[in-house]
Design a protein around this motif. Structure first.
Motif, PDB file in Angstrom:
ATOM      1  N   VAL A   1      -5.123 -57.951 -91.466  1.00 46.81           N
ATOM      2  CA  VAL A   1      -4.508 -57.521 -92.736  1.00 46.81           C
ATOM      3  C   VAL A   1      -5.526 -58.086 -93.895  1.00 46.81           C
ATOM      4  O   VAL A   1      -5.611 -59.246 -93.747  1.00 46.81           O
ATOM      5  CB  VAL A   1      -3.227 -58.154 -93.253  1.00 46.81           C
ATOM      6  CG1 VAL A   1      -2.761 -57.695 -94.488  1.00 46.81           C
ATOM      7  CG2 VAL A   1      -2.133 -57.729 -92.229  1.00 46.81           C
ATOM      8  N   LYS A   2      -6.240 -57.278 -94.395  1.00 46.36           N
ATOM      9  CA  LYS A   2      -7.311 -57.769 -95.282  1.00 46.36           C
ATOM     10  C   LYS A   2      -8.193 -58.858 -94.701  1.00 46.36           C
ATOM     11  O   LYS A   2      -8.673 -59.740 -95.242  1.00 46.36           O
ATOM     12  CB  LYS A   2      -6.857 -58.134 -96.727  1.00 46.36           C
ATOM     13  CG  LYS A   2      -6.031 -57.195 -97.228  1.00 46.36           C
ATOM     14  CD  LYS A   2      -5.792 -57.264 -98.808  1.00 46.36           C
ATOM     15  CE  LYS A   2      -5.304 -55.929 -99.520  1.00 46.36           C
ATOM     16  NZ  LYS A   2      -6.081 -55.206-100.335  1.00 46.36           N
ATOM     17  N   GLY A   3      -8.621 -58.472 -93.341  1.00 46.12           N
ATOM     18  CA  GLY A   3      -9.664 -59.398 -92.677  1.00 46.12           C
ATOM     19  C   GLY A   3      -9.083 -60.822 -92.251  1.00 46.12           C
ATOM     20  O   GLY A   3      -9.617 -61.510 -91.588  1.00 46.12           O
ATOM     21  N   LYS A   4      -7.571 -60.812 -92.357  1.00 42.99           N
ATOM     22  CA  LYS A   4      -6.962 -62.339 -91.861  1.00 42.99           C
ATOM     23  C   LYS A   4      -6.048 -61.633 -90.739  1.00 42.99           C
ATOM     24  O   LYS A   4      -5.368 -60.804 -90.708  1.00 42.99           O
ATOM     25  CB  LYS A   4      -5.962 -62.730 -93.035  1.00 42.99           C
ATOM     26  CG  LYS A   4      -6.944 -63.146 -93.904  1.00 42.99           C
ATOM     27  CD  LYS A   4      -5.629 -64.008 -95.048  1.00 42.99           C
ATOM     28  CE  LYS A   4      -6.778 -64.505 -96.299  1.00 42.99           C
ATOM     29  NZ  LYS A   4      -5.868 -65.249 -97.176  1.00 42.99           N
ATOM     30  N   GLN A   5      -6.056 -62.363 -89.515  1.00 43.15           N
ATOM     31  CA  GLN A   5      -5.072 -62.248 -88.502  1.00 43.15           C
ATOM     32  C   GLN A   5      -3.809 -62.675 -88.726  1.00 43.15           C
ATOM     33  O   GLN A   5      -3.582 -63.984 -89.337  1.00 43.15           O
ATOM     34  CB  GLN A   5      -5.679 -62.681 -87.216  1.00 43.15           C
ATOM     35  CG  GLN A   5      -7.012 -62.024 -86.449  1.00 43.15           C
ATOM     36  CD  GLN A   5      -7.090 -62.659 -84.891  1.00 43.15           C
ATOM     37  OE1 GLN A   5      -6.018 -63.110 -84.478  1.00 43.15           O
ATOM     38  NE2 GLN A   5      -8.237 -62.574 -84.674  1.00 43.15           N
ATOM     39  N   VAL A   6      -2.956 -61.771 -89.023  1.00 43.08           N
ATOM     40  CA  VAL A   6      -1.410 -62.252 -89.133  1.00 43.08           C
ATOM     41  C   VAL A   6      -0.472 -61.885 -88.017  1.00 43.08           C
ATOM     42  O   VAL A   6      -0.454 -61.175 -87.537  1.00 43.08           O
ATOM     43  CB  VAL A   6      -0.928 -61.540 -90.410  1.00 43.08           C
ATOM     44  CG1 VAL A   6       0.422 -62.080 -90.747  1.00 43.08           C
ATOM     45  CG2 VAL A   6      -1.952 -61.941 -91.578  1.00 43.08           C
ATOM     46  N   ALA A   7       0.137 -63.014 -87.649  1.00 38.42           N
ATOM     47  CA  ALA A   7       1.398 -62.909 -86.708  1.00 38.42           C
ATOM     48  C   ALA A   7       2.485 -62.504 -87.398  1.00 38.42           C
ATOM     49  O   ALA A   7       2.951 -63.272 -88.284  1.00 38.42           O
ATOM     50  CB  ALA A   7       1.581 -64.411 -86.075  1.00 38.42           C
ATOM     51  N   ILE A   8       3.214 -61.257 -87.092  1.00 40.84           N
ATOM     52  CA  ILE A   8       4.356 -60.886 -87.549  1.00 40.84           C
ATOM     53  C   ILE A   8       5.375 -60.692 -86.367  1.00 40.84           C
ATOM     54  O   ILE A   8       5.312 -60.242 -85.317  1.00 40.84           O
ATOM     55  CB  ILE A   8       3.919 -59.511 -88.000  1.00 40.84           C
ATOM     56  CG1 ILE A   8       3.068 -59.131 -89.087  1.00 40.84           C
ATOM     57  CG2 ILE A   8       5.567 -58.857 -88.379  1.00 40.84           C
ATOM     58  CD1 ILE A   8       2.507 -58.025 -89.630  1.00 40.84           C
TER      59      ILE A   8
END
Length: 110
Positions: free
Chosen positions: A23-30
């Motif tokens: 997301v916008k260059g960030k790895q996000v754990a959902i």
């Protein structure tokens, strides 16, 4: 003003498990929990193993607080605050997340 970012359709998530999204260059754990029907988002980077693996961790609760256990060295991170249970000086980013209709949205902050 912080805006909500559309990430994916709710059906793209694994029930009672985690996935990683860029997301916008960030790895996000959902993480998508079916009871209650809710989503949580934290940074995917595990500061103890220096690897992007938190989305692969096991979710559960410790003392009534929702958490994910890192698949590497098993530290536990609070899904709402990102704080590590074993070392409260360590935290990962925690992002507001919601289900809006059939879409998953998060806020990354300013």
């Amino acid at each position: 003003m912080t805006t909500w970012i559309d990430v994916c359709h709710i059906d793209d998530l694994q029930p009672d498990s985690g996935v990683c999204a860029l997301v916008k260059g960030k790895q996000v754990a959902i993480f998508y929990l079916t009871r209650p029907k809710a989503v949580y988002a934290i940074g995917n980077f595990d500061p103890f193993s220096d690897a992007n693996v938190l989305s692969r961790g096991m979710i559960g609760d410790l003392g009534g607080k929702l958490m994910v256990a890192s698949p590497m060295y098993k530290q536990h991170f609070d899904l709402t605050t990102g704080v590590c249970f074993e070392d409260t000086q360590v935290r990962v980013p925690a992002y507001p997340a919601r289900i809006n209709g059939d879409r998953v949205e998060i806020q990354l902050g300013e």
